[in-house]
Design a protein around this motif. Sequence first.
Motif, PDB file in Angstrom:
ATOM      1  N   TYR A  66       0.833  -1.207   0.000  1.00  0.00           N
ATOM      2  CA  TYR A  66       0.000   0.000   0.000  1.00  0.00           C
ATOM      3  C   TYR A  66       0.871   1.262   0.000  1.00  0.00           C
ATOM      4  O   TYR A  66       0.654   2.184  -0.787  1.00  0.00           O
ATOM      5  N   SER A  88      -7.326   0.789   0.056  1.00  0.00           N
ATOM      6  CA  SER A  88      -6.958  -0.407   0.801  1.00  0.00           C
ATOM      7  C   SER A  88      -8.214  -1.022   1.417  1.00  0.00           C
ATOM      8  O   SER A  88      -9.129  -0.308   1.798  1.00  0.00           O
ATOM      9  N   GLY A 134      -4.890   4.207   4.885  1.00  0.00           N
ATOM     10  CA  GLY A 134      -5.618   4.647   3.704  1.00  0.00           C
ATOM     11  C   GLY A 134      -7.068   4.366   3.949  1.00  0.00           C
ATOM     12  O   GLY A 134      -7.420   3.791   4.983  1.00  0.00           O
ATOM     13  N   PRO A 135      -7.913   4.757   3.054  1.00  0.00           N
ATOM     14  CA  PRO A 135      -9.330   4.487   3.261  1.00  0.00           C
ATOM     15  C   PRO A 135      -9.587   2.996   3.256  1.00  0.00           C
ATOM     16  O   PRO A 135      -9.175   2.293   2.335  1.00  0.00           O
ATOM     17  N   VAL A 136     -10.181   2.493   4.308  1.00  0.00           N
ATOM     18  CA  VAL A 136     -10.466   1.061   4.396  1.00  0.00           C
ATOM     19  C   VAL A 136     -11.898   0.844   3.943  1.00  0.00           C
ATOM     20  O   VAL A 136     -12.809   1.516   4.423  1.00  0.00           O
ATOM     21  N   LEU A 137     -12.048  -0.049   3.013  1.00  0.00           N
ATOM     22  CA  LEU A 137     -13.356  -0.215   2.396  1.00  0.00           C
ATOM     23  C   LEU A 137     -14.005  -1.504   2.837  1.00  0.00           C
ATOM     24  O   LEU A 137     -13.328  -2.473   3.133  1.00  0.00           O
TER      25      LEU A 137
END
Lengths: 437, 90
Positions: free
Chosen positions: A127, A146, B83-86
């Motif tokens: 990442y 991520s 980071g954006p966790v989806l």
Amino acid sequence: MRPRYLYFVIAAAVLLLGAALAVMVLLPRTHLEVANQPLHFAIIVVTGFLIITLVRYFILLWLGYLHHVESKTSVDNDERFEPLVTILVPAYNEEAVIQGAIRSLLELDYPAYDVLVIDDGSTDATYARAAELEGYYGRATVRVVSKSNGGKASALNTGIALARTPFVLCMDGDSRLSTGTLRHAMPHFRDSRVGAVAGNVKVTNRRNLWTCLQALEYIEGLNMARRAQGFVRAVNIVPGPIGIFRRDTLASVGGYDSDTYAEDADLTLKLLTDGWHIVYEDQAIAYTEAPENLLDLLKQRYRWTRGILQALKKHSDSLFRPRTRFATWVSLQAMLFEAIAWPLMNVIGNMFFSITALIVGAPIYVMYWWLLLTWLDVAAALHTVAMEEEDLRLVPLAVLYRFFFVTTVDVAKLFATVEELLNVKMGWGKLERAGRI
Amino acid sequence: MDINMLLSTVVLVSFIVTVVLAVGSYLAFKGRERRRPDPKLASRNGEPLFFERIYLQPRKVEADSSSTVRELKVRGPSPRASGPVLVQPS
């Protein structure tokens, strides 16, 4: 096609015709002269195998040649067709290769596209490495997201959900695309019946005998079949390293499922049985790393075989009760044949013939049989390598191809088939990549 | 033994040896897979099995020190850049 390669195609056609004549004239005459009953029976079996092999090669090469002619003579439409595309790059522990993969995607020859990297819960620095390249690059925009680990299918579904364009290109994090990929693939979508375009996968790490043989296999085995299926617009596996789809179409069939080990084959069958046409574009090229040693190769083929069988089982209603167009039904039958019957014939048929010849003390017939199969393989290799304007040094490897490489892989396929029928448990087992591309 | 017979024997033996080696390679592949840790055992609450888990515990602090614990070393996987966790789409 350049003249040099055209000559090789013609030479291959002559070789194929010669092989056909040899099988049709020499072998039946030989077996009529044999008095020994077991050997007589073995020769009949092997003659049948050779005839099926010849018919298979003729059909695939002929349809493939028609596809080649069609793609070269199709009239270019003055109006350019360059819709927005999102390139989906699922990545799990790809820190060695992810930056190179993103950089190569920024060099595509296409006016506007997005690159969306989906980190599937990597435990390494994937990442962070990808996020360093996030931003705007003129024609291309790179986004990185991520998610928790859920497998490739889950990562691609996330990407499909987040894509803001009408088309998506699904690839592997460890593959590279040729610069002309989108420019060549997208015009196929002018036809509203086309739901997906399968690209051309090439082996890039041609470093040892195993990878060189796989390079030949991708050209002679996989691409030859895909080119033929492309002519009837019913490609039965859109390969994982490169497939371009209508986003709405993917959404309508529910995207990728995680219940098979070959999610690309499963998705392709869903699209085909839903009535979509799937075409092949040989100029949309993905370069991928092939396994560099035998055990990793067997692991890959084991997973492919079980995954394809799982996908076929899942769509067995379309296999036995055709409800779609005829070409799709034939393509599904071909998939079943290649998955089960072809390896079985290759190993069991040839073993039976060899052992019989050994027992009755007539190994000379094995020589005829080897010569004919090698002849066929050299002709097919010459034809397909020339059509793709590939490295002609791969052609001599055809001598080793069937008896050494195909036999080894087919034995693993047979075991995998048996284990799938017995429902033996298996794990994913991600292949280790050397990060050479 | 004439040349045809010799070549035929070479082809025959090569093929049979290839099949035997292919079966052997397959068994070696299965053996290698069996030696891998079971995926179910390989993680505890999503953490890799082979990392040693260290719990934060206060150090003994000197009586006259006004400071609290300044630094605690934790071994294990380094925290990843966030980071954006989806959530996986249904």
